[in-house]
Design a protein around this motif. Structure first.
Motif, PDB file in Angstrom:
ATOM      1  N   ARG A 217      -6.698   5.377  -2.280  1.00 29.40           N
ATOM      2  CA  ARG A 217      -6.598   6.297  -2.945  1.00 29.40           C
ATOM      3  C   ARG A 217      -7.731   7.222  -3.493  1.00 29.40           C
ATOM      4  NH1 ARG A 217      -8.749   6.607  -8.305  1.00 29.40           N
ATOM      5  NH2 ARG A 217      -7.118   6.485 -10.137  1.00 29.40           N
ATOM      6  N   ARG A 218      -8.159   7.125  -2.411  1.00 28.42           N
ATOM      7  CA  ARG A 218      -9.277   8.160  -2.200  1.00 28.42           C
ATOM      8  C   ARG A 218      -8.684   9.819  -1.465  1.00 28.42           C
ATOM      9  NH1 ARG A 218     -14.998   6.243  -0.006  1.00 28.42           N
ATOM     10  NH2 ARG A 218     -13.888   5.619   1.648  1.00 28.42           N
ATOM     11  N   HIS A 219      -8.326   8.631  -0.602  1.00 31.02           N
ATOM     12  CA  HIS A 219      -7.422   9.184   0.844  1.00 31.02           C
ATOM     13  C   HIS A 219      -6.059  10.314  -0.730  1.00 31.02           C
ATOM     14  CE1 HIS A 219      -5.994  10.282   4.640  1.00 31.02           C
ATOM     15  NE2 HIS A 219      -5.729  11.207   4.163  1.00 31.02           N
ATOM     16  N   VAL A 220      -5.724   9.633  -0.843  1.00 32.70           N
ATOM     17  CA  VAL A 220      -4.384  10.250  -2.412  1.00 32.70           C
ATOM     18  C   VAL A 220      -5.560  11.357  -3.286  1.00 32.70           C
ATOM     19  CG1 VAL A 220      -3.114   9.836  -3.818  1.00 32.70           C
ATOM     20  CG2 VAL A 220      -2.917   8.715  -1.665  1.00 32.70           C
ATOM     21  N   VAL A 221      -6.033  10.557  -3.611  1.00 30.32           N
ATOM     22  CA  VAL A 221      -7.196  11.982  -4.852  1.00 30.32           C
ATOM     23  C   VAL A 221      -7.906  13.112  -4.031  1.00 30.32           C
ATOM     24  CG1 VAL A 221      -9.661  12.140  -6.170  1.00 30.32           C
ATOM     25  CG2 VAL A 221      -7.874  10.292  -6.276  1.00 30.32           C
ATOM     26  N   ASP A 222      -7.602  13.088  -2.286  1.00 29.70           N
ATOM     27  CA  ASP A 222      -8.138  14.211  -1.396  1.00 29.70           C
ATOM     28  C   ASP A 222      -6.987  15.268  -1.377  1.00 29.70           C
ATOM     29  OD1 ASP A 222     -11.362  13.474  -1.908  1.00 29.70           O
ATOM     30  OD2 ASP A 222     -11.269  12.905   0.637  1.00 29.70           O
ATOM     31  N   VAL A 223      -5.906  14.191  -1.818  1.00 30.92           N
ATOM     32  CA  VAL A 223      -4.943  15.083  -1.466  1.00 30.92           C
ATOM     33  C   VAL A 223      -4.596  15.665  -2.427  1.00 30.92           C
ATOM     34  CG1 VAL A 223      -2.241  15.076  -1.079  1.00 30.92           C
ATOM     35  CG2 VAL A 223      -3.982  13.971   0.888  1.00 30.92           C
ATOM     36  N   LEU A 224      -3.688  15.491  -3.281  1.00 30.78           N
ATOM     37  CA  LEU A 224      -3.957  15.611  -5.023  1.00 30.78           C
ATOM     38  C   LEU A 224      -5.053  16.895  -4.689  1.00 30.78           C
ATOM     39  CD1 LEU A 224      -2.704  12.474  -6.597  1.00 30.78           C
ATOM     40  CD2 LEU A 224      -1.319  14.102  -5.553  1.00 30.78           C
ATOM     41  N   ARG A 225      -6.129  16.759  -5.442  1.00 30.38           N
ATOM     42  CA  ARG A 225      -7.400  17.527  -4.979  1.00 30.38           C
ATOM     43  C   ARG A 225      -6.429  19.061  -4.817  1.00 30.38           C
ATOM     44  NH1 ARG A 225     -12.508  15.141  -4.730  1.00 30.38           N
ATOM     45  NH2 ARG A 225     -12.216  14.014  -7.138  1.00 30.38           N
ATOM     46  N   LYS A 226      -6.694  19.041  -3.316  1.00 30.48           N
ATOM     47  CA  LYS A 226      -6.113  19.723  -2.848  1.00 30.48           C
ATOM     48  C   LYS A 226      -5.397  21.013  -3.201  1.00 30.48           C
ATOM     49  CE  LYS A 226      -7.666  18.992   2.072  1.00 30.48           C
ATOM     50  NZ  LYS A 226      -7.904  17.573   2.431  1.00 30.48           N
ATOM     51  N   GLU A 227      -4.694  20.087  -3.864  1.00 29.70           N
ATOM     52  CA  GLU A 227      -3.125  20.914  -4.354  1.00 29.70           C
ATOM     53  C   GLU A 227      -2.892  21.115  -5.888  1.00 29.70           C
ATOM     54  OE1 GLU A 227       0.617  18.297  -3.745  1.00 29.70           O
ATOM     55  OE2 GLU A 227      -0.313  17.682  -1.181  1.00 29.70           O
ATOM     56  N   ASN A 228      -4.002  20.734  -6.459  1.00 26.16           N
ATOM     57  CA  ASN A 228      -4.553  21.092  -7.060  1.00 26.16           C
ATOM     58  C   ASN A 228      -3.461  19.901  -8.304  1.00 26.16           C
ATOM     59  OD1 ASN A 228      -6.601  22.696  -7.360  1.00 26.16           O
ATOM     60  ND2 ASN A 228      -4.930  24.136  -6.735  1.00 26.16           N
ATOM     61  N   ARG A 229      -3.343  18.999  -8.330  1.00 27.02           N
ATOM     62  CA  ARG A 229      -2.199  17.976  -9.172  1.00 27.02           C
ATOM     63  C   ARG A 229      -3.214  16.896  -9.470  1.00 27.02           C
ATOM     64  NH1 ARG A 229       2.437  15.962  -7.552  1.00 27.02           N
ATOM     65  NH2 ARG A 229       1.729  15.088  -5.142  1.00 27.02           N
ATOM     66  N   MET A 230      -4.617  17.118  -9.841  1.00 25.12           N
ATOM     67  CA  MET A 230      -5.129  15.634 -10.256  1.00 25.12           C
ATOM     68  C   MET A 230      -4.884  15.650 -11.151  1.00 25.12           C
ATOM     69  SD  MET A 230      -6.942  14.164  -8.229  1.00 25.12           S
ATOM     70  CE  MET A 230      -8.836  13.237  -9.829  1.00 25.12           C
ATOM     71  N   SER A 231      -3.726  16.366 -12.258  1.00 21.20           N
ATOM     72  CA  SER A 231      -3.505  15.338 -14.250  1.00 21.20           C
ATOM     73  C   SER A 231      -2.486  14.673 -14.124  1.00 21.20           C
ATOM     74  CB  SER A 231      -2.636  16.721 -14.743  1.00 21.20           C
ATOM     75  OG  SER A 231      -1.740  17.414 -13.533  1.00 21.20           O
ATOM     76  N   PHE A 232      -2.151  14.249 -12.335  1.00 17.68           N
ATOM     77  CA  PHE A 232      -1.395  13.168 -12.039  1.00 17.68           C
ATOM     78  C   PHE A 232      -2.217  12.305 -12.453  1.00 17.68           C
ATOM     79  CE2 PHE A 232       3.377  13.899 -10.074  1.00 17.68           C
ATOM     80  CZ  PHE A 232       3.449  12.556 -10.050  1.00 17.68           C
TER      81      PHE A 232
ATOM     82  N   LEU B  26       0.886  -1.195   0.069  1.00 16.45           N
ATOM     83  CA  LEU B  26       0.142  -0.246  -0.015  1.00 16.45           C
ATOM     84  C   LEU B  26       1.141   1.460   0.429  1.00 16.45           C
ATOM     85  CD1 LEU B  26      -3.120  -0.516   2.687  1.00 16.45           C
ATOM     86  CD2 LEU B  26      -3.253  -0.497  -0.105  1.00 16.45           C
ATOM     87  N   LEU B  27       2.059   1.380   1.340  1.00 10.09           N
ATOM     88  CA  LEU B  27       2.773   2.727   0.847  1.00 10.09           C
ATOM     89  C   LEU B  27       3.288   2.691  -0.040  1.00 10.09           C
ATOM     90  CD1 LEU B  27       3.642   4.526   2.798  1.00 10.09           C
ATOM     91  CD2 LEU B  27       5.825   3.299   3.718  1.00 10.09           C
ATOM     92  N   ALA B  28       3.725   1.661  -1.742  1.00  8.38           N
ATOM     93  CA  ALA B  28       4.248   1.977  -2.256  1.00  8.38           C
ATOM     94  C   ALA B  28       3.807   2.483  -3.186  1.00  8.38           C
ATOM     95  CB  ALA B  28       5.496   0.607  -2.868  1.00  8.38           C
ATOM     96  N   TYR B  29       2.063   1.597  -3.924  1.00 11.48           N
ATOM     97  CA  TYR B  29       0.914   2.195  -4.511  1.00 11.48           C
ATOM     98  C   TYR B  29       0.861   3.349  -3.838  1.00 11.48           C
ATOM     99  CZ  TYR B  29      -3.727   2.174  -6.353  1.00 11.48           C
ATOM    100  OH  TYR B  29      -5.072   2.878  -6.258  1.00 11.48           O
ATOM    101  N   VAL B  30       0.788   4.512  -3.145  1.00 12.23           N
ATOM    102  CA  VAL B  30       0.674   5.248  -2.532  1.00 12.23           C
ATOM    103  C   VAL B  30       1.671   6.182  -2.685  1.00 12.23           C
ATOM    104  CG1 VAL B  30      -0.064   6.946  -0.527  1.00 12.23           C
ATOM    105  CG2 VAL B  30      -1.343   4.641  -0.718  1.00 12.23           C
ATOM    106  N   ARG B  31       2.610   6.117  -2.985  1.00 10.73           N
ATOM    107  CA  ARG B  31       3.995   7.054  -2.569  1.00 10.73           C
ATOM    108  C   ARG B  31       4.244   7.355  -4.707  1.00 10.73           C
ATOM    109  NH1 ARG B  31       8.286   5.454   1.329  1.00 10.73           N
ATOM    110  NH2 ARG B  31       7.776   6.743   2.903  1.00 10.73           N
ATOM    111  N   ARG B  32       3.643   6.254  -5.441  1.00  9.90           N
ATOM    112  CA  ARG B  32       3.277   6.262  -6.564  1.00  9.90           C
ATOM    113  C   ARG B  32       2.739   6.859  -7.553  1.00  9.90           C
ATOM    114  NH1 ARG B  32       6.625   3.946 -10.243  1.00  9.90           N
ATOM    115  NH2 ARG B  32       7.076   2.586  -9.231  1.00  9.90           N
ATOM    116  N   LEU B  33       1.340   7.005  -6.248  1.00 15.85           N
ATOM    117  CA  LEU B  33       0.223   8.315  -6.791  1.00 15.85           C
ATOM    118  C   LEU B  33       0.407   9.931  -6.454  1.00 15.85           C
ATOM    119  CD1 LEU B  33      -3.110   6.376  -6.004  1.00 15.85           C
ATOM    120  CD2 LEU B  33      -2.004   6.296  -8.135  1.00 15.85           C
ATOM    121  N   LEU B  34       1.476   9.535  -5.285  1.00 17.36           N
ATOM    122  CA  LEU B  34       1.816  11.262  -4.724  1.00 17.36           C
ATOM    123  C   LEU B  34       2.737  11.775  -5.695  1.00 17.36           C
ATOM    124  CD1 LEU B  34       1.227  10.171  -0.938  1.00 17.36           C
ATOM    125  CD2 LEU B  34       0.260  12.173  -2.306  1.00 17.36           C
TER     126      LEU B  34
END
Lengths: 176, 815
Positions: free
Chosen positions: A68-83, A19-27
């Motif tokens: 993943r949902r948590h990552v999406v929230d984080v990225l959304r806050k940072e306006n990085r959804m394009s990732f 999970l950590l590997a997955y989350v880090r890759r998404l982030l």
């Protein structure tokens, strides 16, 4: 206590690192940020609050989806959804045919090529072959339809097959 | 439709995705028959899949970050448990009590009740009425309540709420290690210690140390006991662990069927997940947030970006789902999500007090070894195995031991040894070793073997069909003119690819093996039918008649109900055709099914991960694989309470029998092949040693213990226990009884045999991998120490390999 928390402990043992590997890759984290571990810890905390019988049959996909949902929230806050968007190609180095031929290690070449694909294709491929999830499970994690997942995986594999047609011919029959 | 959408099902087919509809599958198979390009695409996709699986796995293994939530391995026997533990216990008891509903609740005194209610009201985001009154049905709420305590709790411990909150916040400030919910000897004065959870197994009464005839233990009323098939884990109220108040009343499981809703909240404590705690002294939490700084998510659930109460569509069905049938339940209990390999959930045998009928421990022998090879496979790909893949007896029985073969006509000899228990100083460890008579290859009776080989698409990986072929070639090369071999394959269609052929015609057999190709989907049951027909048609009276199934267990088409298969296999067993099962490959291994099939087929279950393993099963131990020397071998041990206070059988959970089944010749049990060695280990608590697991139980209000009687004169006070064995000759239906009384010669561990020491090392390792609550002082260092001194007798080098595996597990677990 005793047995009653064993399943969460077992889940943590089995899934926390993937999970950590997955989350880090998404982030897109290099691994120095605390966000990855926080998100994974949060997923397990949340798991503790779930009725085991309901979650356990889909334990893996459940954990990945929560993260993943948590990552999406984080990225959304940072306006990085394009990732996570399907169209954006990360600026990874593309591997030319010549380079491929030189790569002695087929695995490395395949991974390099994979890194040039759109993020969603990479994600689906990783969930498929790292976690051995079914299309349905991947669809649950990524919030897509099963057929969409099928197309993502197919498109990625087709490109890889075409790029490595020759070395793939010779891989069968090698005992592991 | 884009070309990608049109072609995508072909890729799904190549990857054996279970979501592919039957219609799609049919259409693709038709296309494959006529379209060479499509066939090539499927083949290339499968090769690519193998490359990707390996490459991504290696990449992840290389870059895997350090674990964040490390679970402590060596665990406190309680002597040095940090102060916070009591709060964890408090939290667990609190929630467990909430879980058992009103009766438990009504027992509390008023101030506690008020406090509890208040905590719930301030902290929990759910309806305080519901949460506060501990709705016995609603597990989802109990945990939320626990979470809510984070804000409202006070620090009085005991029942006064607060437990969870303290658990989440205190460790960092105290500099204590991460909490793990070890409730033994927690030192929490007012908190009742937990009673070891009684568990139902095979529908037999739960055995917990509190003696079963004692109504206080609650285990007799535990619903787990009535779980029809016994595989239900039996998390009833009594069975559910946190003793006292809860254990007197039937828990929620009692109302919804076979238990299976363990107390998630216990998991909170057990996991040690305080997000607020930073790296702490000797701590097990390696969060990157600085010490003492609350991490962003340490607050109550409501503060989270995603509402935890909102279930994932399709992933987490609503709590109102009606109780599943026992069959579904059983399926649910499998760890389906751990990769796609499925392992049965098996609760470990608990300690049982030697009193009344519980002085008898009864089980059937087992010669399976698959679990060890599976564990090895995981470790060698740099992963810790899931706990459910670890079956202690299969790991112990994997290794050759030097026990003496029998003299005379007995099919097996028995060795019993007792010495100190290396992981629990006050306990004794017993090793029972059964060694079956070996057989020379030239004296082996004639054999009639049918190879039943899975050639479905999923077998198309280097470590599957190619390894099956290489393995069976090893076996064929051992066989001679009195042996016959036939070959049946199954996939989308089933067929006899080689009629029964004398093994002297090696060329023909090897060619047939070489010609096998993988493709299509699996219809396991059709194949088995046909294999049995071929075996029956070539039956050798007085010889070996055996179907040898080689599969990755991915049965995805046709009648694949395990029950139907088991029934078929049992019927055929009665006709004298036995079944052995060999599992290959990882990723969709249906471990639990293969264990069951081989168990019912009077055969063994092995897992072949390498050619070396094949050599062990088919060359070194061919006699055991082919020739059964004793069937339905049962063991019953009666312990003497004058010497032994409590006992625990290590492993054999899948083979536990009721005491009365011992003399019942209709009850199936395990088989022993020629040369097989079966080892069983018991951990014993001598009379006079402290109780291992019994917690404090309140005096009963309505039942008084009878006044203590003058101690009875102990009977045969010099004997610790007696071992009774029953077995049948392979072609007979009546069993033979043997008895062997044993005295404790007070042997030191150091003076025990190497076999004893090595078996102890393997058992200790298995308990570590399972993170067993019974592992005592076990740790990887201890296992290495125990094994290192027990390697003189190591034919085949398996013990040396074991040591390497332990080192690997030690490195992976970071301990």
């Amino acid at each position: 206590m005793g047995q009653d928390h064993d399943w969460v402990v077992a889940a943590a043992r089995r899934f926390e690192r993937p999970l950590l590997a997955y989350v880090r890759r998404l982030l897109g984290d290099a691994g120095d940020s605390h966000r990855g571990p926080d998100i994974v810890q949060e997923a397990f905390l949340r798991l503790c609050r779930q009725p085991r019988a309901e979650v356990e049959p889909h334990l893996g996909p459940w954990l990945f989806a929560v993260c993943r949902r948590h990552v999406v929230d984080v990225l959304r806050k940072e306006n990085r959804m394009s990732f996570l968007s399907e169209t954006a190609d990360p600026p990874a180095a593309r591997t030319g045919p010549a380079e491929t031929a030189e790569a002695t290690d087929l695995s490395r070449a395949v991974l390099q090529r994979l890194a040039s694909f759109p993020a969603s294709q990479q994600e689906a491929v990783r969930l498929k072959f790292l976690q051995q999830f079914s299309y349905r499970e991947i669809a649950q994690v990524m919030g897509l339809s099963e057929s969409h997942v099928g197309v993502l995986i197919h498109t990625a594999l087709k490109k890889l097959r075409q790029a490595f047609a020759e070395p793939l011919q010779t891989t069968l029959g090698v005992p592991s | 439709m884009t070309p990608e959408e049109l072609e995508a099902p072909l890729t799904a087919y190549a990857l054996n995705d279970p979501g592919l509809s039957a219609a799609d599958r049919q259409q693709i198979e038709a296309q494959l028959a006529s379209d060479p390009a499509a066939r090539r695409a499927v083949e290339e996709t499968r090769r690519l899949a193998a490359v990707l699986t390996e490459a991504l796995g290696a990449e992840q293994a290389a870059t895997l970050p350090e674990a964040i939530v490390t679970i402590p391995a060596a665990k406190p026997t309680g002597r040095r448990v940090a102060g916070w533990t009591k709060y964890v216990v408090a939290a667990a008891v609190l929630v467990a009590t909430a879980g058992v509903g009103y009766m438990g609740w009504a027992k509390w005194t008023k101030p506690e009740r008020d406090n509890f209610h208040q905590v719930a009201a301030t902290g929990a985001p759910t309806d305080p009425e519901n949460a506060g009154y501990g709705d016995g049905y609603d597990r989802q709420k109990a945990p939320v309540l626990l979470q809510g305590d984070a804000r409202g709790g006070d620090m009085n411990g005991g029942f006064q709420g607060g437990g969870a909150g303290i658990m989440l916040q205190t460790p960092a400030t105290e500099g204590a290690p991460a909490p793990r919910g070890d409730t033994k000897d927690s030192g929490a004065g007012e908190v009742p210690r937990t009673v070891d959870a009684p568990r139902g197994l095979d529908g037999k009464p739960n055995k917990a140390i509190p003696d079963r005839s004692d109504p206080r233990s609650g285990s007799d009323s535990s619903p787990a006991k009535s779980a029809p098939d016994g595989r239900g884990p039996g998390f009833g109220a009594g069975g559910y662990g946190p003793g006292t108040p809860g254990s007197r009343v039937p828990g929620p499981a009692g109302r919804s069927g076979a238990g299976g809703m363990p107390g998630a909240p216990g998991g909170v404590g057990g996991l040690g997940l305080p997000s607020g705690s930073g790296p702490v002294g000797g701590g097990t939490i390696r969060s990157s947030s600085p010490a003492g700084t609350p991490a962003p998510i340490s607050g109550p659930a409501g503060a989270l970006p995603n509402d935890p109460g909102q279930p994932l569509p399709a992933v987490a069905p609503p709590a109102s789902t009606p109780p599943a049938s026992v069959d579904d339940k059983e399926k649910k209990l499998m760890d389906e999500s751990e990769g796609r390999d499925r392992f049965p959930q098996m609760q470990e045998n608990p300690f049982v007090r030697v009193k009344g009928i519980d002085a008898l421990s009864t089980f059937g022998v087992d010669v399976d070894t698959a679990s060890y090879a599976i564990v090895r496979k995981y470790l060698s790909s740099s992963q810790l195995p899931p706990a459910t893949a670890v079956r202690l007896e299969e790991m112990v029985n994997y290794f050759p031991y030097a026990d003496k073969p029998p003299d005379g006509n007995d099919p097996f000899a028995v060795t019993v040894e007792m010495a100190d228990c290396p992981w629990e100083a006050q306990h004794r460890l017993v090793r029972l070793g059964l060694k079956a008579r070996p057989i020379d290859n030239d004296k082996r009776p004639a054999s009639n073997l049918v190879f039943l080989i899975d050639v479905s698409g999923s077998m198309n990986a280097p470590n599957r069909l190619p390894l099956v072929k290489a393995s069976l070639k090893l076996l064929v090369n051992q066989l001679g003119e009195k042996d016959r071999i036939a070959m049946v394959v199954y996939a989308g269609t089933t067929g006899v690819v080689l009629n029964s052929t004398p093994a002297s015609e090696k060329e023909k057999i090897l060619n047939a093996l070489d010609a096998l190709e993988a493709g299509g989907s699996t219809n396991g049951s059709g194949g088995i039918q046909q294999a049995y027909e071929v075996a029956a048609g070539n039956f050798v009276k007085g010889g070996t008649n055996r179907v040898i199934l080689c599969t990755d267990g991915d049965w995805n088409v046709g009648t694949t109900s395990t029950d139907a298969l088991v029934k078929l296999i049992e019927e055929k067993r009665e006709t004298g055709v036995f079944l052995s099962v060999f599992g290959f490959g990882m990723g969709n291994l249906r471990d639990e099914m293969l264990v069951k099939l081989a168990g019912k087929g009077n055969g063994q279950y092995g897992y072949i991960d390498t050619l070396r393993e094949a050599n062990k099963a088919f060359v070194e131990q061919m006699g055991g694989t082919l020739v059964t020397v004793a069937k339905d071998v049962k063991i019953q041990v009666e312990f003497n309470p004058a010497v032994i206070k409590a006992y625990r059988l290590l492993g054999y959970e899948k083979r536990i029998l009721a005491a009365k089944d011992f003399h019942d010749d209709k009850k199936d049990a395990g088989e022993m092949g020629a040369g097989h060695v079966v080892t069983a280990l018991y951990e014993l608590v001598p009379a006079g040693a402290p109780d291992p697991v019994v917690g404090k139980v309140d005096e009963l209000r309505y039942q008084k213990e009878p006044a203590p009687r003058p101690p009875e004169t102990p009977i045969k006070a010099d004997e610790a226990f007696v071992v009774k064995m029953r077995h049948k000759k392979p072609d007979e239906d009546k069993s033979v009884l043997r008895e062997l009384p044993i005295k404790d010669r007070k042997l030191d561990y150091e003076r025990a045999s190497e076999d004893f020491q090595f078996a102890a090392a393997v058992a200790s390792f298995a308990m570590l991998l399972r993170d067993s609550q019974y592992k005592g002082q076990s740790n990887y260092g201890l296992v290495l120490e125990l094994a290192a001194s027990a390697k003189t007798h190591d034919p085949g080098g398996y013990r040396a390999e074991f040591v390497e595996l332990v080192k690997k597990a030690k490195a992976l677990s970071g301990k």
